[in-house]
Structures are given as C-alpha cells and as structure tokens.
Design an enzyme around this catalytic site. Structure first.
Site, PDB file in Angstrom:
ATOM      1  N   VAL A 145     -19.994  -0.969  -0.677  1.00 19.74           N
ATOM      2  CA  VAL A 145     -19.634  -1.355   0.694  1.00 19.74           C
ATOM      3  C   VAL A 145     -19.215  -0.080   1.427  1.00 19.74           C
ATOM      4  O   VAL A 145     -18.415   0.687   0.891  1.00 19.74           O
ATOM      5  CB  VAL A 145     -18.446  -2.354   0.704  1.00 19.74           C
ATOM      6  CG1 VAL A 145     -18.143  -2.797   2.133  1.00 19.74           C
ATOM      7  CG2 VAL A 145     -18.707  -3.552  -0.200  1.00 19.74           C
TER       8      VAL A 145
ATOM      9  N   ASN B 280      -6.185  -4.759  -5.843  1.00 17.68           N
ATOM     10  CA  ASN B 280      -7.347  -4.132  -5.185  1.00 17.68           C
ATOM     11  C   ASN B 280      -7.237  -2.613  -5.076  1.00 17.68           C
ATOM     12  O   ASN B 280      -8.251  -1.919  -5.005  1.00 17.68           O
ATOM     13  CB  ASN B 280      -7.501  -4.757  -3.786  1.00 17.68           C
ATOM     14  CG  ASN B 280      -8.369  -3.930  -2.872  1.00 17.68           C
ATOM     15  OD1 ASN B 280      -9.599  -3.964  -2.956  1.00 17.68           O
ATOM     16  ND2 ASN B 280      -7.737  -3.152  -1.992  1.00 17.68           N
TER      17      ASN B 280
ATOM     18  N   ASP C 208       0.852  -1.191   0.000  1.00 17.07           N
ATOM     19  CA  ASP C 208       0.000   0.000   0.000  1.00 17.07           C
ATOM     20  C   ASP C 208       0.885   1.237   0.000  1.00 17.07           C
ATOM     21  O   ASP C 208       2.010   1.220   0.495  1.00 17.07           O
ATOM     22  CB  ASP C 208      -0.914   0.004   1.238  1.00 17.07           C
ATOM     23  CG  ASP C 208      -2.206   0.804   1.027  1.00 17.07           C
ATOM     24  OD1 ASP C 208      -3.279   0.196   1.040  1.00 17.07           O
ATOM     25  OD2 ASP C 208      -2.121   2.037   0.836  1.00 17.07           O
TER      26      ASP C 208
ATOM     27  N   TYR D 290     -14.891   6.841 -13.095  1.00 11.96           N
ATOM     28  CA  TYR D 290     -14.627   5.677 -12.231  1.00 11.96           C
ATOM     29  C   TYR D 290     -15.204   4.421 -12.873  1.00 11.96           C
ATOM     30  O   TYR D 290     -14.526   3.386 -12.970  1.00 11.96           O
ATOM     31  CB  TYR D 290     -15.227   5.911 -10.851  1.00 11.96           C
ATOM     32  CG  TYR D 290     -15.142   4.725  -9.933  1.00 11.96           C
ATOM     33  CD1 TYR D 290     -13.935   4.382  -9.318  1.00 11.96           C
ATOM     34  CD2 TYR D 290     -16.259   3.918  -9.668  1.00 11.96           C
ATOM     35  CE1 TYR D 290     -13.846   3.280  -8.468  1.00 11.96           C
ATOM     36  CE2 TYR D 290     -16.182   2.826  -8.823  1.00 11.96           C
ATOM     37  CZ  TYR D 290     -14.979   2.508  -8.225  1.00 11.96           C
ATOM     38  OH  TYR D 290     -14.899   1.415  -7.393  1.00 11.96           O
TER      39      TYR D 290
ATOM     40  N   ASP E  47       3.432   1.866  -4.655  1.00 17.30           N
ATOM     41  CA  ASP E  47       2.578   2.770  -5.435  1.00 17.30           C
ATOM     42  C   ASP E  47       2.272   2.034  -6.735  1.00 17.30           C
ATOM     43  O   ASP E  47       3.157   1.866  -7.590  1.00 17.30           O
ATOM     44  CB  ASP E  47       3.300   4.096  -5.719  1.00 17.30           C
ATOM     45  CG  ASP E  47       2.457   5.017  -6.593  1.00 17.30           C
ATOM     46  OD1 ASP E  47       1.364   4.607  -7.049  1.00 17.30           O
ATOM     47  OD2 ASP E  47       2.912   6.149  -6.848  1.00 17.30           O
ATOM     48  N   VAL E  48       1.030   1.598  -6.901  1.00 22.81           N
ATOM     49  CA  VAL E  48       0.695   0.732  -8.036  1.00 22.81           C
ATOM     50  C   VAL E  48       0.851   1.418  -9.393  1.00 22.81           C
ATOM     51  O   VAL E  48       0.877   0.748 -10.430  1.00 22.81           O
ATOM     52  CB  VAL E  48      -0.729   0.132  -7.926  1.00 22.81           C
ATOM     53  CG1 VAL E  48      -0.847  -0.788  -6.727  1.00 22.81           C
ATOM     54  CG2 VAL E  48      -1.799   1.222  -7.909  1.00 22.81           C
TER      55      VAL E  48
ATOM     56  N   THR F 253     -17.039   1.350   3.126  1.00 20.70           N
ATOM     57  CA  THR F 253     -15.646   1.615   3.528  1.00 20.70           C
ATOM     58  C   THR F 253     -15.430   3.126   3.422  1.00 20.70           C
ATOM     59  O   THR F 253     -16.357   3.871   3.075  1.00 20.70           O
ATOM     60  CB  THR F 253     -14.687   0.937   2.548  1.00 20.70           C
ATOM     61  OG1 THR F 253     -14.983   1.466   1.241  1.00 20.70           O
ATOM     62  CG2 THR F 253     -14.853  -0.570   2.523  1.00 20.70           C
TER      63      THR F 253
END
Ligand code: NAD
Length: 263
Positions: free
Chosen positions: A192, A88, A39, A157, A61-62, A194
C-alpha cells in the site's frame, strides 16, 4: 445492529498516527468503537483529534514495557475499557542481505517482533478475566504479504513479519487454553503506498533491484491477480471484520489482504 457493528467496543491502535493504522482507527470508529491512537509520533494526537469526540490518544513506544503499562492504563481511563487491540506499529528498512547493517536489523526486530509480543502481553493482561478491562476481546496483528512470499531487498523485514504470524498462532492457543476470552488473528497486507510502502518501492530501486520505483510497483502489480496495489481502506475493512462478531469463531488465523499476491 449487525454482527459487523463495533458499538460499545473500546480499541487501541498502535502506529495509528498515519498510514494503515490511521485508516484502521477511522474504520473502527466508523463501525462504532471508541478508539485510542497509540503512537511514538506526536502526530498521533492530531489524528486522534480528527476522529472527533469520544476518542483518545496516548504516546506509546511499542518496544518499551513500561510505555505499554502506561498506555493501557491511559486507554482504559480515556475510553472506559479495552476490547480490541490492533498491533499495527512497524518499520521497514530495505537492504540486500549482503549489505545488512546489524543496527538496522535489530531496530526492525525490536519494533516489529518485540513490539507485537509486548502488545499481546499487555493486551492479554488487560482483557483477560480480572484484568484492568477484564471482558475478553480481540487482538489483530499486522503482518505482511512479505511473510508469505520472497521479495528481494526486504529479508529481515520479511522475517519479522513471519514472526508476527507465529506470535499470532501461539497467542491464540494460549488465550484459548487459559480462558482469556481473547481472539487473536493477523492480516497480511499487500503493498500500500503509505509512507512505508512508497519508501519501500523507492528503496528497492535505490539498491539496484529495479530500474525505478515505478518499475518496482509494476513488478508487484504483475504478481497480483487483483491487478492493483492495496489501499488503506482494503486493510481497514479487514481489521473491522476481524474485530467484529462477524468473525466470532475465527482465531489463530492469518488473512491475506493482498489481491492474491501471496497465494
Ligand atoms: P507508516 O510508516 O506509514 O506508519 C507506521 C506508524 O507506526 C507511524 O505512525 C510510526 O510513528 C509508528 N511507529 C513506528 N515505530 C513505533 C514505535 N516504536 N512505537 C509506536 N509507534 C511506532 O507505515 P504503514 O505503511 O502504515 O504500516 C503499518 C503497518 O502495516 C506496519 O506494521 C507495516 O509493516 C505493515 N504493512 C505495511 C504495508 C505497506 O505496504 N504499507 C504492507 C504490509 C504490511
């Protein structure tokens, strides 16, 4: 040992510091896998520590190719290999199309599309024969119900999550054709609550699409035959299934985990 067991598997979960990724990391660990949380948020270190001994953490960092290289090396060092990658990490920035900010759109494309594509790249390179891990395995990408419905306020998105869906299919095809031994699937989570999910409900109300966040949540539930929002555990269990041998003949698939909202 059942075919749902992940004993002996080594997993990397991106965006695993909190939210859905944290739940996925916990569920994979509970099923027997050794898990590394990758992450950009330093909180990932505490989350990994809370999983107990035998698990790990790496700053990732993806969106950054070099960061992926280091993360794979570190994962293999920490848990002795790599059999499972959960792509994810993702971000959502709510906006009407008429008010779209180019920089926000680019950020979403970068994290959600490029980040997933780079994850597949480095996952393949590590897991395919001759790679740093080299034993094949599985990649699970986290798309969204937003890829399967038209919900107002989340256009870009939604487009990025449709891209994750396509990346999944082409990746599964390349893996099969080139003998990588890596199954590639995705899930489409429903809403969800979150940090991201609650933020989205607030933001669609903020831009005037709903009277309040509660009204936005009510509209989602109204569209959901299951009659409720999703939970972190709903998503995590689906990921464990796709990670396990119970899904051994499933690749290139997208599994809705949305209470039927996107059917
Ligand atoms: P969240 O905001 O709670 O957590 C996302 C995590 O990703 C954070 O820990 C964050 O630090 C990390 N991250 C962000 N950018 C990163 C980067 N560049 N590199 C590495 N890590 C990065 O979000 P969440 O609700 O847990 O969502 C997780 C995934 O599930 C996302 O891909 C999201 O699009 C998807 N999803 C969520 C929902 C929902 O309702 N929550 C629904 C459908 C799909």
């Amino acid at each position: 040992m059942t075919s749902y067991s992940l004993a002996g598997r080594r997993a990397l979960v991106t965006g695993g510091a909190q939210g859905l990724g944290e739940g996925m990391a916990r569920a994979l660990a509970a099923a027997g896998a050794r898990v590394v949380i990758g992450d950009i948020d330093p909180l990932g270190k505490d989350t990994a520590a809370s999983l107990g001994d035998g698990h790990g953490h790496v700053t990732l960092d993806v969106t950054d190719d070099a960061s992926w290289e280091e993360a794979i090396v570190s994962t293999v060092e920490q848990v002795g290999g790599l059999d499972l990658l959960v792509n994810n990490a993702g971000i959502e920035i709510t906006s009407l199309l008429a008010d779209l900010d180019a920089a926000d759109a680019a950020r979403m494309l970068n994290v959600n599309v490029l980040g997933t594509a780079l994850g597949i790249k480095h996952g393949f390179r590590a897991m395919r024969p001759g790679g740093a891990a080299g034993e094949g395995g599985g990649i699970i990408n986290i798309a969204s119900v937003a890829a399967t419905i038209a919900f107002p306020g989340i256009s870009v998105y939604s487009a990025t999550k449709s891209a994750v869906d396509r990346l999944t299919r082409v990746a599964a095809m390349e893996s099969g054709k080139l003998g990588y031994g890596v199954r590639v699937n995705c899930i489409y989570p429903g809403l969800v609550p979150t940090r991201m999910g609650a933020g989205l409900a607030n933001d669609v109300a903020q831009i005037g699409l709903f009277g309040s966040p509660e009204e936005a949540v009510g509209a989602v539930i109204e569209l959901t035959p299951g009659g409720r929002l999703g939970t972190v555990e709903d998503m995590a269990d689906a990921v464990v299934f796709l990670a396990s041998d119970a899904s051994r003949f499933i690749t290139g698939a997208g599994l809705p985990v949305d209470g039927g909202m996107g059917m």
